[in-house]
Design a protein around this motif. Structure first.
Motif, PDB file in Angstrom:
ATOM      1  N   LEU A 177       0.786   4.408  -2.828  1.00  0.00           N
ATOM      2  CA  LEU A 177       0.518   5.798  -2.446  1.00  0.00           C
ATOM      3  C   LEU A 177       1.637   6.721  -2.910  1.00  0.00           C
ATOM      4  CD1 LEU A 177      -1.335   7.736  -0.911  1.00  0.00           C
ATOM      5  CD2 LEU A 177      -0.001   7.240   1.141  1.00  0.00           C
ATOM      6  N   LYS A 178       2.870   6.281  -2.747  1.00  0.00           N
ATOM      7  CA  LYS A 178       4.001   7.102  -3.174  1.00  0.00           C
ATOM      8  C   LYS A 178       4.010   7.286  -4.697  1.00  0.00           C
ATOM      9  CE  LYS A 178       8.918   7.661  -2.715  1.00  0.00           C
ATOM     10  NZ  LYS A 178       9.406   8.492  -1.669  1.00  0.00           N
ATOM     11  N   LYS A 184       1.308   9.738  -5.678  1.00  0.00           N
ATOM     12  CA  LYS A 184       1.719  11.113  -5.397  1.00  0.00           C
ATOM     13  C   LYS A 184       2.651  11.643  -6.478  1.00  0.00           C
ATOM     14  CE  LYS A 184       1.433  11.846  -0.453  1.00  0.00           C
ATOM     15  NZ  LYS A 184       2.180  12.256   0.718  1.00  0.00           N
ATOM     16  N   MET A 221       0.821  -1.188   0.000  1.00  0.00           N
ATOM     17  CA  MET A 221       0.000   0.000   0.000  1.00  0.00           C
ATOM     18  C   MET A 221       0.871   1.261   0.000  1.00  0.00           C
ATOM     19  SD  MET A 221      -3.134   0.651  -0.113  1.00  0.00           S
ATOM     20  CE  MET A 221      -4.363   1.819   0.235  1.00  0.00           C
ATOM     21  N   GLU A 222       1.974   1.206   0.700  1.00  0.00           N
ATOM     22  CA  GLU A 222       2.879   2.356   0.788  1.00  0.00           C
ATOM     23  C   GLU A 222       3.448   2.735  -0.574  1.00  0.00           C
ATOM     24  OE1 GLU A 222       5.174   5.358   2.579  1.00  0.00           O
ATOM     25  OE2 GLU A 222       3.697   4.103   3.572  1.00  0.00           O
TER      26      GLU A 222
END
Length: 76
Positions: A5-6, A9, A1-2
């Protein structure tokens, strides 16, 4: 998930900076119109220059908003 998200962005910030290409073209159009207007009527130099600076400032404001959005997406 990290990682998702990065990457989202980074993609969003990149898309937010696409507005800067339009700003570059807009500034070129503003000063190109100034040169054309001045060559047609040199007597209006001061008035045309004032309009050109106003157009430049408004166009540059759009660039600052696009950069602000890109930085907000990246760093929040």
């Amino acid at each position: 998930m990290e990682v998702a998200l990065k990457s989202a962005k980074l993609i969003g910030a990149g898309l937010a900076t696409i507005g800067l290409t339009g700003v570059g073209a807009g500034i070129g159009i503003v000063f190109g119109a100034l040169i054309i207007g001045f060559s047609r009527n040199p007597g209006l130099k001061q008035q045309l220059f004032g309009y050109a600076i106003l157009g430049f400032a408004l166009t540059e404001a759009i660039a600052l908003f696009a950069l602000m959005m890109a930085f907000l997406i990246l760093f929040t």
